[in-house]
Write an enzyme that holds these catalytic residues in place. Sequence first.
Site, mmCIF file in Angstrom:
data_model
loop_
_atom_site.group_PDB
_atom_site.id
_atom_site.type_symbol
_atom_site.label_atom_id
_atom_site.label_comp_id
_atom_site.label_asym_id
_atom_site.label_seq_id
_atom_site.Cartn_x
_atom_site.Cartn_y
_atom_site.Cartn_z
ATOM 1 C CE LYS A 97 -3.685 -0.752 2.427
ATOM 2 N NZ LYS A 97 -4.040 -0.906 3.475
ATOM 3 N NE ARG A 130 -4.911 3.641 3.387
ATOM 4 C CZ ARG A 130 -4.906 3.633 1.825
ATOM 5 N NH1 ARG A 130 -4.814 4.822 1.770
ATOM 6 N NH2 ARG A 130 -5.938 2.566 1.447
ATOM 7 N N GLY A 187 -8.278 -7.819 4.271
ATOM 8 C CA GLY A 187 -9.377 -8.020 5.556
ATOM 9 C C GLY A 187 -8.176 -8.495 6.819
ATOM 10 C CG MET A 232 -3.065 -7.561 8.529
ATOM 11 S SD MET A 232 -1.401 -7.235 9.041
ATOM 12 C CE MET A 232 -0.906 -6.268 8.278
ATOM 13 N NE ARG A 268 -6.255 -4.856 -3.552
ATOM 14 C CZ ARG A 268 -6.442 -4.698 -2.517
ATOM 15 N NH1 ARG A 268 -5.757 -5.002 -1.064
ATOM 16 N NH2 ARG A 268 -7.746 -4.847 -2.039
ATOM 17 C CG HIS A 315 -5.651 -45.825 -6.122
ATOM 18 N ND1 HIS A 315 -6.557 -46.208 -6.775
ATOM 19 C CD2 HIS A 315 -4.859 -45.989 -7.324
ATOM 20 C CE1 HIS A 315 -6.718 -46.462 -7.700
ATOM 21 N NE2 HIS A 315 -5.635 -47.043 -7.492
ATOM 22 C CD GLU A 357 9.874 -47.843 -12.066
ATOM 23 O OE1 GLU A 357 8.701 -46.993 -12.246
ATOM 24 O OE2 GLU A 357 9.993 -48.824 -12.937
ATOM 25 C CB SER A 415 10.761 -42.691 -19.508
ATOM 26 O OG SER A 415 9.483 -42.080 -18.718
ATOM 27 C CB THR A 469 9.497 -38.700 -11.099
ATOM 28 O OG1 THR A 469 7.316 -37.877 -11.265
ATOM 29 C CG2 THR A 469 10.209 -37.696 -11.758
ATOM 30 C CG ASP A 524 7.366 -46.850 -8.849
ATOM 31 O OD1 ASP A 524 6.528 -46.824 -7.490
ATOM 32 O OD2 ASP A 524 7.266 -47.642 -9.945
ATOM 33 C CB CYS A 570 5.672 -41.149 -17.529
ATOM 34 S SG CYS A 570 6.566 -42.184 -16.829
ATOM 35 C CE1 TYR A 576 8.182 -38.179 -22.484
ATOM 36 C CE2 TYR A 576 10.261 -38.443 -23.362
ATOM 37 C CZ TYR A 576 9.658 -39.044 -22.825
ATOM 38 O OH TYR A 576 9.283 -39.896 -22.572
HETATM 39 P P1 ADP Z 1 -7.313 -2.618 3.571
HETATM 40 O O1 ADP Z 1 -6.363 -3.200 3.140
HETATM 41 O O2 ADP Z 1 -8.298 -3.565 3.882
HETATM 42 O O3 ADP Z 1 -8.035 -2.398 2.210
HETATM 43 P P2 ADP Z 1 -6.662 0.302 3.659
HETATM 44 O O4 ADP Z 1 -6.014 1.303 4.257
HETATM 45 O O5 ADP Z 1 -7.030 0.548 2.651
HETATM 46 O O6 ADP Z 1 -7.586 -0.946 4.464
HETATM 47 O O7 ADP Z 1 -8.377 1.328 4.035
HETATM 48 C C1 ADP Z 1 -9.674 0.757 4.360
HETATM 49 C C2 ADP Z 1 -10.382 2.138 3.399
HETATM 50 O O8 ADP Z 1 -10.338 3.441 3.882
HETATM 51 C C3 ADP Z 1 -9.757 2.222 2.172
HETATM 52 O O9 ADP Z 1 -11.156 1.589 1.085
HETATM 53 C C4 ADP Z 1 -10.567 3.701 2.205
HETATM 54 O O10 ADP Z 1 -12.339 3.463 1.470
HETATM 55 C C5 ADP Z 1 -10.774 4.031 3.510
HETATM 56 N N1 ADP Z 1 -9.507 4.993 3.800
HETATM 57 C C6 ADP Z 1 -8.274 4.568 4.679
HETATM 58 N N2 ADP Z 1 -7.404 5.776 4.565
HETATM 59 C C7 ADP Z 1 -7.835 6.925 3.506
HETATM 60 C C8 ADP Z 1 -7.988 8.039 3.824
HETATM 61 N N3 ADP Z 1 -6.770 9.177 4.119
HETATM 62 N N4 ADP Z 1 -9.516 9.344 3.915
HETATM 63 C C9 ADP Z 1 -10.204 8.800 3.021
HETATM 64 N N5 ADP Z 1 -10.704 7.530 3.432
HETATM 65 C C10 ADP Z 1 -9.847 6.759 3.881
HETATM 66 MG MG MG Z 2 6.983 -47.128 -11.675
HETATM 67 MG MG MG Z 3 -7.585 -1.176 0.669
#
Ligand code: ADP
Ligand code: MG
Ligand code: MG
Length: 891
Positions: free
Chosen positions: A26, A96, A105, A107, A352, A468, A758, A777, A780, A782, A844, A864
Amino acid sequence: MEKFIYRFNNQGSNSSLNSKEILGGKGTSLAQMAKLGLPVPPGFTISTRVCEYFYKNSKKIPKKVIQESKKEINIIEKISKKKFGDLSNPLLVSVRSGSRVSMPGMMDTILNLGLNDKTVIALKNKTSNGRFAKDSYRRLIQMYANVVLGIEAHFFEELIENYKLTKGVIQDTELDESDWDGLIKNFKEVVKEKTKRDFPQDVNEQLWGAIKAVFLSWNSKRAKIYRKINYIPDDWGTAVNVQAMVFGNMGENCATGVAFTRNPSTGEKEFFGEYLVNAQGEDVVAGTRTPQYISKNLRKKSNSKGLSMEELMPKIFSQLKKIFNQLEKKYKDMQDIEFTVENNKLWMLQTRSGKRTAKAAIKIAVDMVKEKLISNKEAILRVDPNVLDTLLHPTLDEDAEKIVIASGLPASPGAASGKVAFSADEAERLKEQQQNTILVRVETSPEDINGMHAANGILTARGGMTSHAAVVARGMGRPCVSGSNEIKIDYENKFFKSNEHVIKEGDIITIDGGSGKVMLGKVPTVKPDISAEFSKLMGWADKIRKLKVRANSETPSDTKIARDFGAEGIGLCRTEHMFFEEKRIISVREMILSKTLDDRKKALAKLLPYQKNDFIEIFKIMNGLPVTVRLLDPPLHEFLPKTDKDIEDISKVLNISKQDIKSRIIELHEQNPMLGHRGCRLGISFPEIYQMQCQAIFEALAACKKKKLKLVIPEIMIPLVSTAAEIQILRKLVEKTAEEIQHKESIKIKYYVGTMIELPRAALRAKDIAKFADFFSFGTNDLTQTTFGISRDDAGKFLNDYVENKIFNKDPFVSIDERGVGELIKIAAERGRAQKKYLKLGICGEHGGDPASIEFCENIKLNYVSCSPYRVPIARLSAAQAFLKKNKKTN
Ligand code: ADP
Ligand code: MG
Ligand code: MG
């Protein structure tokens, strides 16, 4: 001195900085967007190194980081003309998390930091928007209480829900300032009750509490589990981003949204995304309000009423469009983007590489070549070969209703429905009546092969990913769920129980070998459509790769599939699979039960026409491409009757007493059949068996010649050789048989004789063995068993412990163990080639379809790889990738 803090728009001269490692994904994307001149709220990144320090120094933050952060906050204050904790124009920030790779989701992030009982009034006055100020404050308390103070989120959510019920409203947006005032009071009471402290009013305490919480979230239980599943190292740590807040929740000119630059499920080049007016952060994905589409097109397609951003905020939409193109140009990949609109001004918050389906991955890669964003070599490297699997098998209709009754391991991909059959015979019977069937067994064994082939899918209660059932199903391209220990099978009364469900023989179930789910009834499936882009990508791969790709196949239907998928030959045709069919198994049993050579020859003569016809069929389909035929390999007792009924049947047909049959079974019993009387050892003891098989091969060729078909050059393969003498003797047998047939049919036959490597001894003595072999051949499967001394069928019991204790990185039956098994292969290749320069080398076995193993084969210059028909496209793509990677390294 090490740099701990990086400002988004000022990374300094250190451009060689491996940024994701230090700034996290990020932080890197925020810095790069700022550099491109895109509108990014000001802020800074605290590097992953600080996380490392934090954990090594009893969870302390270095002084230097605290001092520098102060300076950076000052800079944000200057840019935004606001002040952190100020009582007239307060700056709010977000804190963040962001590790090297995205862990969706897993962290934490906290928004609206810097609000307290006083600054919230300042914010209200400054913006003349009390509702907005209070909404932001309650969000801060909710997030902070959850992430920093560890109070479960539901306490707050319930308060909101109950309040809305009493007020008789549905949406959060229907709550006004005074409503939030009341809720804020309640929220603070919850905090006080749970922590025995007031919600912190000191904004710096808030800031550092949040930063520490983000570091701590790296080691939360869910993050640890996610890392384990996704092979992410525990020591990477997370960076922390502190950034000025921008507000999507200030009114009708504000919005927040997420978007993909292309459609992540189809790959279509269209803006795909959703937004919400007057909302903040994760509201779009939280599901409390129904988000609206970004583009008009998609809104229309889905008959949605809420106006699209293209219609409602056309200026912002066209600005976004431009930015999307800019980002795709920079990253040369489809982007997943987060943004916010504050009072008609667009702010970028994240970008990303977007996750996508297999279909989309291919379409995007090929389209980007057309758009000249990437080269076709890059396109080849873009697509993970393993995902092709999901494209080639029928899949469940996503929209269909599903009642899941059990789950197990996703052993072989694809979906299948059919009537439950508890025995191979029943599966075959249903198949003959053109009915779909799922073979349900506690576990499977070689004698179930025909039933597995007849079945549309296989479900087992026991066994792992390399059991198996799993291995054979993958080989046949049959969907398979293995090791579903929720199901309890009662063979005798012909039903199985799964939780509260009772499924009888003949009831219909559906299995999804891609997810491991078992469902009630017939869930509709959709046929995979092989797209034009798929063929295009494969075409590029074929031009680049050096390794040939063959298939393991012994039935005409599999052989056809293999050719359709682009196999350039058969690398392993296992003749014993041909022995199991109902009519033949009797002659096979007769042959094994024979006491004299003459009797045995009589039985073999009955088998000959069957084998010959099998070969004619396969040679026809292969139309001149090479076919490696392995002579009989498994120990004979595998073919003998097992149940009393079978013994009785065979005793009637063959007119041998049941007692005689039973004593022959006892005679043939082996303590350790894998290392017993099998492979070429059978050929040495019973040369007439191999003689018959060779005769079938050569007579099939003669028949093909008469039909004026393009002639295959068969490669006759002697299994389980460990000494040169074995192959020397058996080669003579093949040659003698060839001469006889040539004489009898008066034709000239071309063929090769080679061996499987083998056994470790065979690898070591490869130089002698190569004297009598035209090809090697590497078997792998066995070779892995015999090198490790681990039986694959029993490995399930401890393999997990080995992976968990990091003794094995990966299951060596899935990916070649390069350091041990691989070393033996290398030795054998070198020594074999020292004897015969042009010795043909291939592998094989399961590894032939595994991308990492294929890379190894390319690197040691094998000719191959051979894999199951459905994995042929995977192997073609992997071989091209391996070649490209190798050449990148040596350049
Ligand atoms: P995650 O990695 O779970 O997506 P983010 O750090 O991207 O977490 O934050 C989640 C959401 O919070 C972002 O999608 C954004 O909409 C909002 N957010 C984060 N930082 C800011 C900011 N500085 N201003 C406004 N919204 C923010
Ligand atoms: Mg064999
Ligand atoms: Mg985000």
